[in-house]
Scaffold this motif. Structure first.
Motif, PDB file in Angstrom:
ATOM      1  N   VAL A 203       0.834  -1.202   0.000  1.00 42.02           N
ATOM      2  CA  VAL A 203       0.000   0.000   0.000  1.00 42.02           C
ATOM      3  C   VAL A 203       0.869   1.252   0.000  1.00 42.02           C
ATOM      4  CG1 VAL A 203      -1.604   1.367   1.404  1.00 42.02           C
ATOM      5  CG2 VAL A 203      -2.035  -1.064   1.015  1.00 42.02           C
ATOM      6  N   ALA A 204       1.929   1.255   0.804  1.00 41.04           N
ATOM      7  CA  ALA A 204       2.817   2.416   0.855  1.00 41.04           C
ATOM      8  C   ALA A 204       3.433   2.700  -0.509  1.00 41.04           C
ATOM      9  CB  ALA A 204       3.913   2.185   1.897  1.00 41.04           C
ATOM     10  N   VAL A 205       3.917   1.657  -1.164  1.00 37.04           N
ATOM     11  CA  VAL A 205       4.537   1.822  -2.480  1.00 37.04           C
ATOM     12  C   VAL A 205       3.511   2.271  -3.520  1.00 37.04           C
ATOM     13  CG1 VAL A 205       5.655   0.579  -4.376  1.00 37.04           C
ATOM     14  CG2 VAL A 205       6.429   0.214  -2.028  1.00 37.04           C
ATOM     15  N   ALA A 206       2.338   1.645  -3.506  1.00 39.34           N
ATOM     16  CA  ALA A 206       1.299   1.988  -4.492  1.00 39.34           C
ATOM     17  C   ALA A 206       0.829   3.427  -4.354  1.00 39.34           C
ATOM     18  CB  ALA A 206       0.117   1.037  -4.351  1.00 39.34           C
ATOM     19  N   ASN A 207       1.025   4.000  -3.169  1.00 37.18           N
ATOM     20  CA  ASN A 207       0.586   5.368  -2.932  1.00 37.18           C
ATOM     21  C   ASN A 207       1.737   6.370  -2.879  1.00 37.18           C
ATOM     22  OD1 ASN A 207      -2.526   5.399  -2.335  1.00 37.18           O
ATOM     23  ND2 ASN A 207      -1.706   3.512  -1.455  1.00 37.18           N
ATOM     24  N   GLY A 208       2.876   5.953  -3.449  1.00 37.00           N
ATOM     25  CA  GLY A 208       3.963   6.892  -3.698  1.00 37.00           C
ATOM     26  C   GLY A 208       4.968   7.090  -2.595  1.00 37.00           C
ATOM     27  N   SER A 209       4.969   6.246  -1.578  1.00 32.99           N
ATOM     28  CA  SER A 209       5.945   6.410  -0.498  1.00 32.99           C
ATOM     29  C   SER A 209       7.311   5.870  -0.921  1.00 32.99           C
ATOM     30  CB  SER A 209       5.490   5.680   0.768  1.00 32.99           C
ATOM     31  OG  SER A 209       4.566   6.437   1.484  1.00 32.99           O
ATOM     32  N   SER A 210       8.336   6.684  -0.753  1.00 31.94           N
ATOM     33  CA  SER A 210       9.707   6.228  -0.988  1.00 31.94           C
ATOM     34  C   SER A 210      10.458   6.079   0.330  1.00 31.94           C
ATOM     35  CB  SER A 210      10.455   7.217  -1.885  1.00 31.94           C
ATOM     36  OG  SER A 210      10.512   8.498  -1.271  1.00 31.94           O
ATOM     37  N   GLU A 211       9.827   6.453   1.429  1.00 29.62           N
ATOM     38  CA  GLU A 211      10.436   6.365   2.762  1.00 29.62           C
ATOM     39  C   GLU A 211       9.472   5.671   3.706  1.00 29.62           C
ATOM     40  OE1 GLU A 211      12.471   9.229   6.220  1.00 29.62           O
ATOM     41  OE2 GLU A 211      11.594  10.123   4.414  1.00 29.62           O
ATOM     42  N   LEU A 212       9.990   4.709   4.476  1.00 28.71           N
ATOM     43  CA  LEU A 212       9.177   3.979   5.438  1.00 28.71           C
ATOM     44  C   LEU A 212       9.741   4.147   6.848  1.00 28.71           C
ATOM     45  CD1 LEU A 212       8.589   0.499   3.721  1.00 28.71           C
ATOM     46  CD2 LEU A 212       7.099   2.512   3.659  1.00 28.71           C
ATOM     47  N   VAL A 213       8.864   4.023   7.823  1.00 28.50           N
ATOM     48  CA  VAL A 213       9.267   3.892   9.224  1.00 28.50           C
ATOM     49  C   VAL A 213       8.767   2.534   9.684  1.00 28.50           C
ATOM     50  CG1 VAL A 213       9.090   4.813  11.556  1.00 28.50           C
ATOM     51  CG2 VAL A 213       9.072   6.373   9.596  1.00 28.50           C
ATOM     52  N   ILE A 214       9.683   1.600   9.926  1.00 27.21           N
ATOM     53  CA  ILE A 214       9.294   0.267  10.365  1.00 27.21           C
ATOM     54  C   ILE A 214       9.623   0.141  11.850  1.00 27.21           C
ATOM     55  CG2 ILE A 214       9.578  -0.689   8.054  1.00 27.21           C
ATOM     56  CD1 ILE A 214      12.133  -2.053   9.019  1.00 27.21           C
ATOM     57  N   ASN A 215       8.734  -0.478  12.597  1.00 26.32           N
ATOM     58  CA  ASN A 215       8.893  -0.544  14.047  1.00 26.32           C
ATOM     59  C   ASN A 215       8.164  -1.759  14.572  1.00 26.32           C
ATOM     60  OD1 ASN A 215       5.997   0.614  14.730  1.00 26.32           O
ATOM     61  ND2 ASN A 215       6.902   1.880  13.131  1.00 26.32           N
ATOM     62  N   SER A 216       8.467  -2.116  15.833  1.00 28.27           N
ATOM     63  CA  SER A 216       7.939  -3.376  16.362  1.00 28.27           C
ATOM     64  C   SER A 216       6.452  -3.322  16.668  1.00 28.27           C
ATOM     65  CB  SER A 216       8.711  -3.778  17.620  1.00 28.27           C
ATOM     66  OG  SER A 216       8.606  -2.767  18.604  1.00 28.27           O
ATOM     67  N   GLY A 217       5.905  -2.151  16.945  1.00 31.07           N
ATOM     68  CA  GLY A 217       4.491  -2.065  17.262  1.00 31.07           C
ATOM     69  C   GLY A 217       4.097  -0.672  17.714  1.00 31.07           C
ATOM     70  N   ALA A 218       2.917  -0.586  18.314  1.00 34.97           N
ATOM     71  CA  ALA A 218       2.339   0.717  18.650  1.00 34.97           C
ATOM     72  C   ALA A 218       3.200   1.511  19.620  1.00 34.97           C
ATOM     73  CB  ALA A 218       0.941   0.515  19.240  1.00 34.97           C
ATOM     74  N   ARG A 219       3.843   0.828  20.557  1.00 35.75           N
ATOM     75  CA  ARG A 219       4.637   1.528  21.578  1.00 35.75           C
ATOM     76  C   ARG A 219       5.837   2.244  20.968  1.00 35.75           C
ATOM     77  NH1 ARG A 219       7.390  -1.475  26.778  1.00 35.75           N
ATOM     78  NH2 ARG A 219       8.344   0.352  27.741  1.00 35.75           N
ATOM     79  N   SER A 220       6.614   1.525  20.169  1.00 36.76           N
ATOM     80  CA  SER A 220       7.787   2.150  19.561  1.00 36.76           C
ATOM     81  C   SER A 220       7.372   3.168  18.502  1.00 36.76           C
ATOM     82  CB  SER A 220       8.711   1.092  18.954  1.00 36.76           C
ATOM     83  OG  SER A 220       8.040   0.317  17.985  1.00 36.76           O
ATOM     84  N   GLU A 221       6.272   2.901  17.812  1.00 33.52           N
ATOM     85  CA  GLU A 221       5.821   3.835  16.782  1.00 33.52           C
ATOM     86  C   GLU A 221       5.416   5.183  17.388  1.00 33.52           C
ATOM     87  OE1 GLU A 221       3.439   2.609  13.261  1.00 33.52           O
ATOM     88  OE2 GLU A 221       1.913   3.835  14.229  1.00 33.52           O
ATOM     89  N   LYS A 222       4.800   5.145  18.545  1.00 36.46           N
ATOM     90  CA  LYS A 222       4.385   6.381  19.208  1.00 36.46           C
ATOM     91  C   LYS A 222       5.585   7.290  19.444  1.00 36.46           C
ATOM     92  CE  LYS A 222       1.972   8.066  23.322  1.00 36.46           C
ATOM     93  NZ  LYS A 222       1.309   7.675  24.594  1.00 36.46           N
ATOM     94  N   SER A 223       6.717   6.698  19.799  1.00 36.96           N
ATOM     95  CA  SER A 223       7.928   7.491  20.047  1.00 36.96           C
ATOM     96  C   SER A 223       8.509   8.068  18.769  1.00 36.96           C
ATOM     97  CB  SER A 223       8.978   6.613  20.738  1.00 36.96           C
ATOM     98  OG  SER A 223       8.488   6.107  21.957  1.00 36.96           O
ATOM     99  N   LEU A 224       8.269   7.390  17.642  1.00 37.21           N
ATOM    100  CA  LEU A 224       8.881   7.811  16.375  1.00 37.21           C
ATOM    101  C   LEU A 224       8.043   8.809  15.585  1.00 37.21           C
ATOM    102  CD1 LEU A 224      10.231   4.381  15.101  1.00 37.21           C
ATOM    103  CD2 LEU A 224      11.596   6.326  15.841  1.00 37.21           C
ATOM    104  N   LYS A 225       6.754   8.825  15.823  1.00 33.03           N
ATOM    105  CA  LYS A 225       5.878   9.619  14.952  1.00 33.03           C
ATOM    106  C   LYS A 225       6.225  11.100  14.949  1.00 33.03           C
ATOM    107  CE  LYS A 225       1.852   7.203  13.569  1.00 33.03           C
ATOM    108  NZ  LYS A 225       0.421   7.238  13.357  1.00 33.03           N
ATOM    109  N   SER A 226       6.656  11.617  16.101  1.00 36.97           N
ATOM    110  CA  SER A 226       6.990  13.044  16.154  1.00 36.97           C
ATOM    111  C   SER A 226       8.219  13.378  15.313  1.00 36.97           C
ATOM    112  CB  SER A 226       7.232  13.470  17.604  1.00 36.97           C
ATOM    113  OG  SER A 226       8.326  12.754  18.151  1.00 36.97           O
ATOM    114  N   LEU A 227       9.032  12.376  14.998  1.00 35.14           N
ATOM    115  CA  LEU A 227      10.234  12.606  14.183  1.00 35.14           C
ATOM    116  C   LEU A 227       9.910  12.677  12.698  1.00 35.14           C
ATOM    117  CD1 LEU A 227      12.713  10.128  15.909  1.00 35.14           C
ATOM    118  CD2 LEU A 227      12.443  12.583  16.328  1.00 35.14           C
ATOM    119  N   PHE A 228       8.740  12.172  12.322  1.00 34.21           N
ATOM    120  CA  PHE A 228       8.374  12.109  10.903  1.00 34.21           C
ATOM    121  C   PHE A 228       6.965  12.663  10.692  1.00 34.21           C
ATOM    122  CE2 PHE A 228      11.332   8.702  11.920  1.00 34.21           C
ATOM    123  CZ  PHE A 228      12.346   8.918  10.991  1.00 34.21           C
TER     124      PHE A 228
END
Length: 368
Positions: A203-228
């Motif tokens: 889905v990310a590729v089909a919608n034009g994303s060239s950059e991904l943020v991959i993470n283990s789950g909701a907890r780690s993602e919450k910490s990363l979202k403010s960076l992106f």
């Protein structure tokens, strides 16, 4: 999708997919509509060739339509749809076609990249084929092969249940997906999680994303979202424990030019040693490996003994202050980086080690 749960000890009971349940309801409703008699149970042939008798909770037979429901049993899998009431409303048509319609609680596909095109109800190909086969067989047996069937799948409270999934991130709006490739739910199955990873990247590729943020789950993602803050929701993908499979899928997607990998300390010590499946039930952290890494980084012998006395990797923060300049974390992240970057040679990789408090150490950085 929530954080992964530990796998219980002992034998685990299998269950049945939403697709199998929807097929049972569809077959029961069409059978009742044709015969004029309510149905209380129905035998469904699953894609793996196994048959299962489903109990029908309700069978509301009208003059032109029939609606049937059943309750999903996911076995011992921690599936958010376990216990959900799944149903189908069918009607005969003169179109000669079998059509799938969106009922309440079933989502609609709005983004490209999935197996189902935008605008269609989120009923995956295998469940569609199961329902189509069941309908065609019943029509043929009753000399009605010239007729068509409209099938409306619904899930009670499906909109609320879907909030506990990643459906909206994948562009599936308004409810749940009707899923399943075998008809069987295998408890704590890696295959279903890996399939969700693949879908997310597609889905990310089909919608034009060239950059991904991959993470283990909701907890780690919450910490990363403010960076992106500028990245769309679909650019964030949960890898769970399957870092290797996630990176292998990314390697097959040349449109992805940058990967930001978030990881917490417990998984990072396994990844540093080369464990690309970081599940606690499959791989435990290697204290001797970590102690040797600290020794190579110049730490004294008494500190190494303390590492060997720890029962969990999270306690390493008692010895090493969580800071980019700390040599231990630089050595740890360098090993993680080397193991991961080898799998995605065409994409830039940045790793973020995340603490329990949500702080992070980035690698590479000025200390690398």
């Amino acid at each position: 999708m929530t954080e992964l749960q530990p796998i219980p000890d002992g034998p685990l009971r299998t269950g049945f997919t939403t697709g199998a349940c929807a097929t049972a309801c569809t077959k029961a409703a069409l059978q009742a509509l044709i015969s004029g008699e309510r149905v209380t149970e129905v035998l469904v042939t699953l894609p793996i060739g196994q048959e299962h008798l489903f109990r029908i909770l309700s069978c509301n037979l009208g003059q032109d339509t029939c609606s049937c429901t059943t309750q999903k049993d996911a076995g011992d899998d921690p599936d958010v749809t376990h216990g959900a009431i799944i149903g189908a409303t069918v009607s005969l048509t003169d179109t000669g076609m079998i059509r799938f319609l969106q009922g309440k609680g079933v989502g609609r596909v709005t983004l490209p990249g999935l197996e189902i095109k935008p605008g269609e109800p989120a009923i995956n190909p295998v469940p569609r084929q199961m329902m189509e086969n069941a309908c065609k067989k019943l029509l043929s047996e009753n000399q009605l092969a010239h007729q068509g069937v409209d099938i409306t799948i619904f899930v009670e409270n499906g909109e609320l249940i879907a909030k506990r999934t990643l459906n909206e991130r994948l562009g599936i709006m308004g409810g749940l997906s009707i899923l399943g490739t075998t008809g069987i739910v295998t408890p704590f199955s890696a295959s279903s999680y890996i399939a969700s990873i693949t879908q997310g990247i597609d889905v990310a590729v089909a919608n034009g994303s060239s950059e991904l943020v991959i993470n283990s789950g909701a907890r780690s993602e919450k910490s990363l979202k403010s960076l992106f803050p500028d990245l769309p929701e679909f650019a964030f993908v949960h890898y769970g424990n399957w870092i290797g499979e996630t990176l292998e899928k990314i390697a097959l997607s040349p449109a992805i030019k940058k990967v930001n990998l978030g990881i917490m300390l417990g998984k990072s010590v396994k990844l540093a040693e080369g464990m690309l499946d970081t599940h606690s039930g499959k791989n435990t952290w290697n204290k001797e490996f970590v102690a040797q890494m600290a020794k190579d980084a110049g730490y004294p012998e008494e500190l190494l003994d303390q590492i060997l006395s720890f029962n969990m990797a999270g306690r390493l923060t008692e010895l090493f202050s969580f800071a980019s300049a700390e040599p231990f974390y630089q050595a740890l992240l360098k090993a993680c980086y080397e193991n991961c970057s080898a799998l995605i040679p065409s994409a830039e990789l940045v790793i973020f080690l995340i603490s329990r408090e949500g702080e992070y150490i980035q690698y590479p950085n000025e200390f690398s």
